[in-house]
Design an enzyme around this catalytic site. Structure first.
Site, PDB file in Angstrom:
ATOM      1  N   HIS A 297      38.470  37.700  30.423  1.00 26.30           N
ATOM      2  CA  HIS A 297      38.606  37.186  31.789  1.00 26.30           C
ATOM      3  C   HIS A 297      40.006  36.611  31.923  1.00 26.30           C
ATOM      4  CE1 HIS A 297      37.020  35.640  35.649  1.00 26.30           C
ATOM      5  NE2 HIS A 297      37.963  34.729  35.459  1.00 26.30           N
ATOM      6  N   CYS A 298      40.775  37.180  32.835  1.00 21.75           N
ATOM      7  CA  CYS A 298      42.187  36.824  32.961  1.00 21.75           C
ATOM      8  C   CYS A 298      42.401  35.821  34.096  1.00 21.75           C
ATOM      9  CB  CYS A 298      43.031  38.077  33.219  1.00 21.75           C
ATOM     10  SG  CYS A 298      44.797  37.737  33.345  1.00 21.75           S
TER      11      CYS A 298
END
Length: 309
Positions: free
Chosen positions: A104-105
């Protein structure tokens, strides 16, 4: 004129890939991996342990699942109520299972997975080229700043700040882009680097690797004209992946009486866009000598979740 044209090309490609990375919704496991209402009730009634695993085995008997938890159990997400496909993980931020989840960026406020991994790679590539181009074109004025060759105005401080910002981002982006290029070459995700996939027969960190060329095509597709454009061209549906391993479990070996036990989870045929990866060349570099050509297995892309957050 040449510099302006190059600048705007890099800028447009950078913004386009960044936009696609942010607004492409992550793909979730298909309905076939969700438990039916009766299976959910059965799972809730059973105490934790082997009895629950029996319910999950029954629910997943026709699913193309080849990876397991560390204890050898079927991977199940108790938040999404589904049997997790191979390479699928639950994101605690998005609160859903993501197919072939990489991470998850926070920079894009989105999960990077099967649906947008190509866009994320292009975003890193074009942002790196954008920063390198700015640093290169600003270098001559940056040198003049230190040699007192610029007029004494506020603009010279802008030049200094612009060069330092572009150079620093270039260093950080080059390391991140290089790391993800290595991941693509090995057909791994960031999560699979930290926790190698556990197949039914053994743990294998390179179980999904088919060789550099096929690994690259699995992300970017077969048509090279789309490789540099932020348009979806990845092979497959995110729920089934070819693997270089032989699908053989120790308990499924031939018995002394010559009777062969059947697989608990029969293999599901891959789509045409993926199955040719297993047949168009005789072998793969990482697996030569490990598996016979006629016994190549296939695994599925449902994301794993051992109560991961």
């Amino acid at each position: 004129v040449v510099c302006l044209v190059a600048y705007h090309i890099f800028f447009m490609l950078f913004v386009w890939s960044y936009w696609k990375t942010i607004f492409t919704l992550p793909m979730n496991p298909s309905k076939e991996f969700h438990l039916s209402y009766s299976d959910k009730e059965s799972l809730e009634r059973e105490p934790r342990g082997e009895s629950q695993q029996e319910v999950l085995r029954r629910a997943a008997k026709d699913l193309p699942i080849y990876t397991r938890t560390m204890s050898g159990a079927i991977r199940y997400c108790d938040r999404c109520h589904l049997v997790k496909p191979d390479r699928c993980h639950h994101c605690s931020v998005c609160d859903k299972c993501i197919l072939k989840m990489d991470h998850h960026c926070p920079w894009v406020n989105n999960c990077v997975g099967f649906s947008n991994y190509k866009f994320f790679l292009l975003f890193l590539a074009y942002s790196l080229l954008y920063c390198l181009f700015i640093a290169a074109t600003d270098l001559q004025y940056f040198i003049k700043f230190w040699t007192n060759g610029l007029p004494d105005t506020q603009a010279k401080f802008h030049i200094m700040f612009l060069f330092f910002a572009a150079a620093m981002f270039s260093v950080s982006l080059s390391s991140l882009f290089g790391y993800h290029c290595w991941l693509v070459s090995k057909n791994k995700s960031t999560l699979e680097v930290f926790r190698a996939p556990i197949f039914r027969h053994r743990t294998d960190k390179n179980g999904f690797s088919l060789g550099f060329s096929k690994n690259l095509r699995q992300v970017f597709g077969d048509e090279k004209k789309y490789w540099l454009l932020p348009v979806f061209s990845s092979l497959g549906d995110g729920c089934s992946f070819p693997t270089c391993l032989v699908n053989q479990d120790p308990e499924q070996a031939s018995t002394p009486g010559g009777k062969n036990e059947s697989h608990l989870f029969p293999a599901k045929p891959l789509r045409d866009s993926q199955s040719h990866l297993l047949t168009d060349t005789p072998s793969w570099s990482e697996t030569s000598g490990k598996a016979e050509k006629g016994k190549v297995g296939m695994s599925n892309p449902a994301l794993t979740m051992e109560n991961e957050t």
